[in-house]
Design an enzyme around this catalytic site. Structure first.
Site, mmCIF file in Angstrom:
data_model
loop_
_atom_site.group_PDB
_atom_site.id
_atom_site.type_symbol
_atom_site.label_atom_id
_atom_site.label_comp_id
_atom_site.label_asym_id
_atom_site.label_seq_id
_atom_site.Cartn_x
_atom_site.Cartn_y
_atom_site.Cartn_z
ATOM 1 N N LYS A 22 42.671 79.958 -24.779
ATOM 2 C CA LYS A 22 43.756 80.757 -25.378
ATOM 3 C C LYS A 22 43.273 81.395 -26.680
ATOM 4 C CE LYS A 22 46.954 78.761 -28.076
ATOM 5 N NZ LYS A 22 47.079 79.385 -29.396
ATOM 6 N N ASN A 23 42.600 80.597 -27.529
ATOM 7 C CA ASN A 23 42.267 81.095 -28.863
ATOM 8 C C ASN A 23 41.082 82.054 -28.873
ATOM 9 O OD1 ASN A 23 44.453 79.738 -29.701
ATOM 10 N ND2 ASN A 23 43.350 78.010 -30.580
ATOM 11 N N CYS A 116 55.514 79.762 -39.310
ATOM 12 C CA CYS A 116 55.903 79.331 -37.964
ATOM 13 C C CYS A 116 56.115 77.819 -38.060
ATOM 14 C CB CYS A 116 54.840 79.672 -36.936
ATOM 15 S SG CYS A 116 53.439 78.621 -37.073
ATOM 16 N N ARG A 121 51.471 79.639 -42.782
ATOM 17 C CA ARG A 121 50.511 80.523 -42.095
ATOM 18 C C ARG A 121 50.339 81.865 -42.794
ATOM 19 N NH1 ARG A 121 50.253 79.352 -35.766
ATOM 20 N NH2 ARG A 121 48.108 79.969 -36.164
ATOM 21 N N ASP A 304 44.040 70.953 -33.388
ATOM 22 C CA ASP A 304 44.873 71.199 -32.199
ATOM 23 C C ASP A 304 44.912 70.001 -31.253
ATOM 24 O OD1 ASP A 304 43.892 74.712 -31.976
ATOM 25 O OD2 ASP A 304 45.248 73.636 -33.314
ATOM 26 N N ARG A 396 52.863 78.380 -23.611
ATOM 27 C CA ARG A 396 52.103 79.381 -24.368
ATOM 28 C C ARG A 396 50.605 79.120 -24.253
ATOM 29 N NH1 ARG A 396 52.875 79.265 -30.139
ATOM 30 N NH2 ARG A 396 51.146 80.682 -29.863
#
Ligand code: EPZ
Length: 417
Positions: A22-23, A116, A121, A304, A396
């Site tokens: 994803k990243n 968020c 952030r 993460d 997500r």
């Protein structure tokens, strides 16, 4: 609202294939719009974050051809429009359009919201980098106007080895006149994946993956291809689930060296695993030892995976200490794990986890992506039924998580309520 329902205590046996990172993909897609030709991205994960970025490409009149796992992007007729908050607030990584549009058009106008669920952030390091390259930035409410007569090379020292700032500045510097050095650059694996795409497009980048990245500016970037690297966080999450419930659970299509720190931690805890090339085989370990986890920048323990490993620590025989040093508010999972029977005492970014504790099913809520992954992990080992609300957070970043877990024996489903 999407709800995940899990009946716990089913062993996990069989194969789980890891998807694209994803990243990586959330930066590869914006980077592709700088090319004067077609860019083909393969091994694209089927996650909602990707879809949000494709909506921005549509707004910018970028042609996108999609097939399974592949996106072909043609930005030849791109129209540099204002990116509204309705699109940019779907995911933080929309900020990569700043670097890409600034590089190509020397102008970008986009709404960009703050904060968020895991913290404020800020993007001050990104903006400082753009200013070093010669950009002028004005901000009204949450609308940014970033313009430059010309972008020129610069020596940029990051106060913090920020992944986003490293990537965004690298993207913006590809077409600046002259040489840029990014010092104290982030070293996460995804950064090399983006640098590879940019170099395939004709950029001249060296040092990606080290703390100093050098970018020689070029006039133009052409079409290219890139394969998204495997998602080391998805892999790590399933590895942790395998340590708790595996019966020869095979996680394949991963790059073990991207998870070396997690594997070292699991070794410390006495987890039973075998490494073979691009896969790992896990078996449930009963006598888990406690350990201490401190999340830091790559190549340290990844923030993460901090929430998913907390569930493993609730099953260790003793007290484990956990420190989150990257985000100021990444403990959204704690109160729900305690509701399920865990014994976690959390104070700001620190937690003391005492195990082993038997977890039981409850109705709980995912507060963010990785907290949601932790709650799924807890539901898999809990007695009875666990209901996880706001499951959209989880979708997500974990492609086909229900199908992947069901295929190895989990009793898990997702419903719309
Ligand atoms: C990336 O976020 C990841 N997201 C995050 O993954 C990951 O947790 C993080 O890197 C750290 O590894 C994507 O790649 C899309 P940072 P990013 O800039 O780039 C502060 C997930 O779960 N900071 O390295 O936003 C910031 O407040 C997500 O997949 C500034 O102060 O992270 C934070 O404390 C969550 N100013 C720290 O640096 C800035 O300009 C880490 O941020 C930028 C960041």
């Amino acid at each position: 609202m999407k709800r995940i329902i899990i009946e716990g205590n089913h062993t996990l046996s069989g194969k789980i294939k890891i998807g694209g990172a994803k990243n990586s993909v959330v930066a590869l897609i914006p980077a592709a719009i700088m090319a004067s030709g077609k860019v083909k991205i393969s091994n694209v994960p089927n996650i909602s974050d990707k879809d949000a970025l494709l909506e921005i490409l549509k707004l910018l009149n970028v042609t996108v051809k999609r097939s399974t796992g592949i996106i072909e992007i043609d930005a030849c007729n791109l129209e540099n429009k204002i990116i509204p908050e309705s699109l940019s607030n779907k995911l933080r990584a929309s900020y990569y359009f700043m670097g890409a549009l600034l590089a190509r058009f020397k102008r970008v106008e986009m709404y960009f919201p703050g904060g968020c669920n895991i913290g404020s952030r800020p993007i001050d390091l990104h903006l400082k980098g753009f200013e070093s390259l010669g950009a002028k930035i004005t901000k009204e409410n949450s609308k940014y106007l970033i313009v430059a007569d010309e972008l020129h090379g610069a020596d940029i020292f990051l106060d913090f080895a920020s992944v986003g700032a490293t990537i965004n500045i690298m993207i913006a510097a590809t077409m600046a006149k002259g040489t840029t050095h990014i010092m104290n650059a982030a070293r996460e694996a995804e950064i090399s994946n983006i640098a590879d795409l940019l170099n395939n497009m004709g950029a001249k980048i060296s040092g990606a993956g080290t703390e100093q990245i050098t970018i020689e500016g070029v006039e133009e970037l052409h079409g290219a291809e890139i394969k998204v690297i495997p998602d080391r966080i998805e892999a790590g999450t399933y590895i942790i689930m395998g340590a708790l419930l595996g019966d020869n659970l095979v996680i394949e299509g991963m790059i073990p060296e991207h998870n070396i720190v997690l594997l070292n931690k699991l070794q410390e805890m006495g987890v039973n695993f075998k490494l073979q090339n691009h896969k790992i085989i896990l078996n449930k370990t009963n006598n888990l030892k406690p350990t201490n986890v401190r999340t830091v920048v790559y190549p340290g323990f990844p923030t993460d995976l901090g929430q998913p490993i907390a569930v493993l620590l609730t099953q260790a025989n003793g007290i484990s200490l956990f420190d989150e040093t990257i985000w100021e508010n990444r403990m959204g999972h704690v109160k729900y794990l305690n509701k399920m029977g865990a014994n976690i005492v959390a104070e700001r970014q620190h937690a003391q986890i005492t195990g082993p504790t038997k977890l039981h099913g409850e109705e709980i809520t995912a507060t963010d992506l990785r907290a949601g992954a932790a709650l799924v992990t807890a539901g898999l080992i809990a007695d009875g039924i666990t209901i996880i609300n706001d499951a959209e957070h989880i979708l997500r970043g974990y492609e086909r998580i229900i199908a992947k877990l069901s295929s190895v024996g989990a009793n898990i489903k997702i419903v719309e309520v």
